[in-house]
Design a protein around this motif. Sequence first.
Motif, short mmCIF file in Angstrom:
data_model
loop_
_atom_site.label_atom_id
_atom_site.label_comp_id
_atom_site.label_asym_id
_atom_site.label_seq_id
_atom_site.Cartn_x
_atom_site.Cartn_y
_atom_site.Cartn_z
N LEU A 150 0.90 -0.92 -0.12
CA LEU A 150 -0.44 0.25 -0.26
C LEU A 150 1.15 1.25 0.43
N ASP A 151 0.10 2.40 -0.28
CA ASP A 151 1.37 3.50 -0.43
C ASP A 151 0.31 4.53 0.75
N PRO A 152 1.24 4.13 1.41
CA PRO A 152 0.83 5.15 2.58
C PRO A 152 -0.17 6.68 2.66
N ALA A 153 1.13 7.41 1.94
CA ALA A 153 0.42 8.98 1.99
C ALA A 153 -1.30 8.96 1.40
N ARG A 154 -1.02 7.99 0.25
CA ARG A 154 -2.63 8.07 -0.65
C ARG A 154 -3.52 7.60 0.55
N MET A 155 -3.34 6.53 1.32
CA MET A 155 -4.13 6.03 2.61
C MET A 155 -4.70 7.02 3.52
N LEU A 156 -3.46 7.29 3.57
CA LEU A 156 -3.36 8.89 4.99
C LEU A 156 -4.97 9.51 4.32
N LYS A 157 -4.85 9.91 3.37
CA LYS A 157 -5.58 11.00 2.87
C LYS A 157 -6.81 11.01 2.60
N SER A 158 -6.58 9.30 1.94
CA SER A 158 -7.57 8.60 1.63
C SER A 158 -9.19 9.11 2.75
N VAL A 159 -8.50 9.22 4.21
CA VAL A 159 -9.62 8.86 5.17
C VAL A 159 -9.47 10.02 6.01
N GLY A 160 -9.05 11.09 5.42
CA GLY A 160 -8.80 13.21 5.75
C GLY A 160 -7.87 12.62 7.02
N LEU A 161 -7.00 11.95 6.95
CA LEU A 161 -5.87 12.37 8.29
C LEU A 161 -4.69 13.07 8.19
N PRO A 162 -4.36 13.92 8.70
CA PRO A 162 -2.92 14.40 8.38
C PRO A 162 -1.94 13.79 7.22
N PRO A 163 -1.09 14.21 6.36
CA PRO A 163 -0.09 13.44 5.89
C PRO A 163 0.87 13.39 6.09
N CYS A 164 1.37 13.98 7.59
CA CYS A 164 2.58 13.81 8.22
C CYS A 164 2.56 13.48 9.85
N LEU A 165 3.02 12.38 9.88
CA LEU A 165 2.66 12.34 11.67
C LEU A 165 3.59 12.35 12.49
N THR A 166 4.71 13.01 12.00
CA THR A 166 6.55 13.00 12.80
C THR A 166 6.90 12.93 14.23
N ASP A 167 5.37 14.14 15.33
CA ASP A 167 4.76 14.33 16.51
C ASP A 167 3.89 13.26 16.82
N PRO A 168 4.78 12.61 17.56
CA PRO A 168 3.97 11.24 18.54
C PRO A 168 2.83 11.88 19.42
N ASP A 169 2.90 13.21 19.61
CA ASP A 169 2.34 13.30 21.23
C ASP A 169 1.41 14.08 20.14
N ILE A 170 1.41 15.07 19.10
CA ILE A 170 0.33 15.10 18.38
C ILE A 170 -0.79 14.15 18.18
N ARG A 171 -2.10 15.07 18.56
CA ARG A 171 -3.22 14.19 18.52
C ARG A 171 -4.66 14.27 17.08
N ILE A 172 -5.00 12.94 16.14
CA ILE A 172 -5.74 12.96 15.51
C ILE A 172 -6.69 12.33 15.65
N PRO A 173 -8.21 12.84 14.97
CA PRO A 173 -8.56 11.78 15.00
C PRO A 173 -8.98 11.04 15.16
N GLY A 174 -9.98 10.27 16.67
CA GLY A 174 -9.81 8.31 16.16
C GLY A 174 -10.54 7.98 15.25
N GLY A 175 -12.05 7.73 14.98
CA GLY A 175 -12.58 8.17 13.68
C GLY A 175 -11.91 7.74 12.49
N GLY A 176 -10.87 8.57 11.94
CA GLY A 176 -9.60 8.86 11.19
C GLY A 176 -8.96 7.57 11.10
N VAL A 177 -8.71 7.34 12.61
CA VAL A 177 -7.46 5.77 12.60
C VAL A 177 -7.90 4.96 12.52
N ARG A 178 -9.46 4.69 12.60
CA ARG A 178 -9.88 3.29 12.99
C ARG A 178 -10.38 3.50 11.45
#
Length: 339
Positions: A22-50
Amino acid sequence: MVDLIRAACLTHYAETARSVGLDPARMLKSVGLPPCLTDPDIRIPGGGVRRLLEASATAAEIDDFGLRLAERGGFSNLGPVALIARDQPTVGAAMEAIGQYMHIHNESLRQRIERHGDSVAIIPELLLGRPVPARQAVELAVGVTYRILSAFLGPEWRPLDVHFTYPVPRNRQTYRRFFKCNVSFGAEFDGIICADIDMDRPMAAADPSIARYAQRYIETVAARSPTFDGKVRELIATLLPKGHCSVERVAQHLGCDARTVQRRLADSGKSFSGIVDDQRAELVVRLIEEKDRSLSAVAELLGFSAQSALARWFRDRFDCSITEWRSNPRRRAMDRITR
């Protein structure tokens, strides 16, 4: 209210996705998650992760994507929660601490510990409020629980059994390799069963004095505001110094659109620009004390288009120029007192 998860849960997503084509950038974009997740402590929507985990399993045509992701992660991904767990006196106390503070890492995840005679069931639970596809998120949670127990009990430790409520997968190979024990499907709960005596094992490197400091720290973290404007403020404080702060980016982290952010802030008497302005005021007094940092760099970090825009904003906010502020120790001292 949207539930948020620390981006650390996707630390190994890119390499896991690539391993199954799989292409990770394309998959992240497909569910509306931020494309760059280099900061482990920044928070992102749980629904998007699921949604990301389910979409990845579907695209790769596998049942075990969540487990493959857990296989690459571990105890350290829990961040602040790991700090307090590692210095508890016993494995049972460490697991209880993780259960108590899991919401800091993942707002929608809780952990139950049930004792039945000489066995203990450790059950991660997703609190979603409504039925949504979450098989991969469950696998990830159970897999991470297993990795944590293995870290505490040693590489030779084995659970008595592992339970999943969903049907038997097309391929059990990953499950056998990962858990190294019997895995039951169609069970009454999702979780791990281990011997009661395992919970009494001492933690190898426990330090009670460090545990007390960790307790105070994690209670400070746990006291963060649960309100929508509090979550917006937290994200702005994180994104602003990185030069990535905009209402659109904050909305992406909250799993909604920019208009929703503005409307919900207005409902509580706040505005996005006002919160940004307050955060800039907190940051700028620290940044301009670093004499080796140019003002153009400070302007960029605070999201200003030019140094001149920073200078105008600073005068309006503090009623003096940056140069005057730097040369007035009393003003700086009073500023610290009033903050």
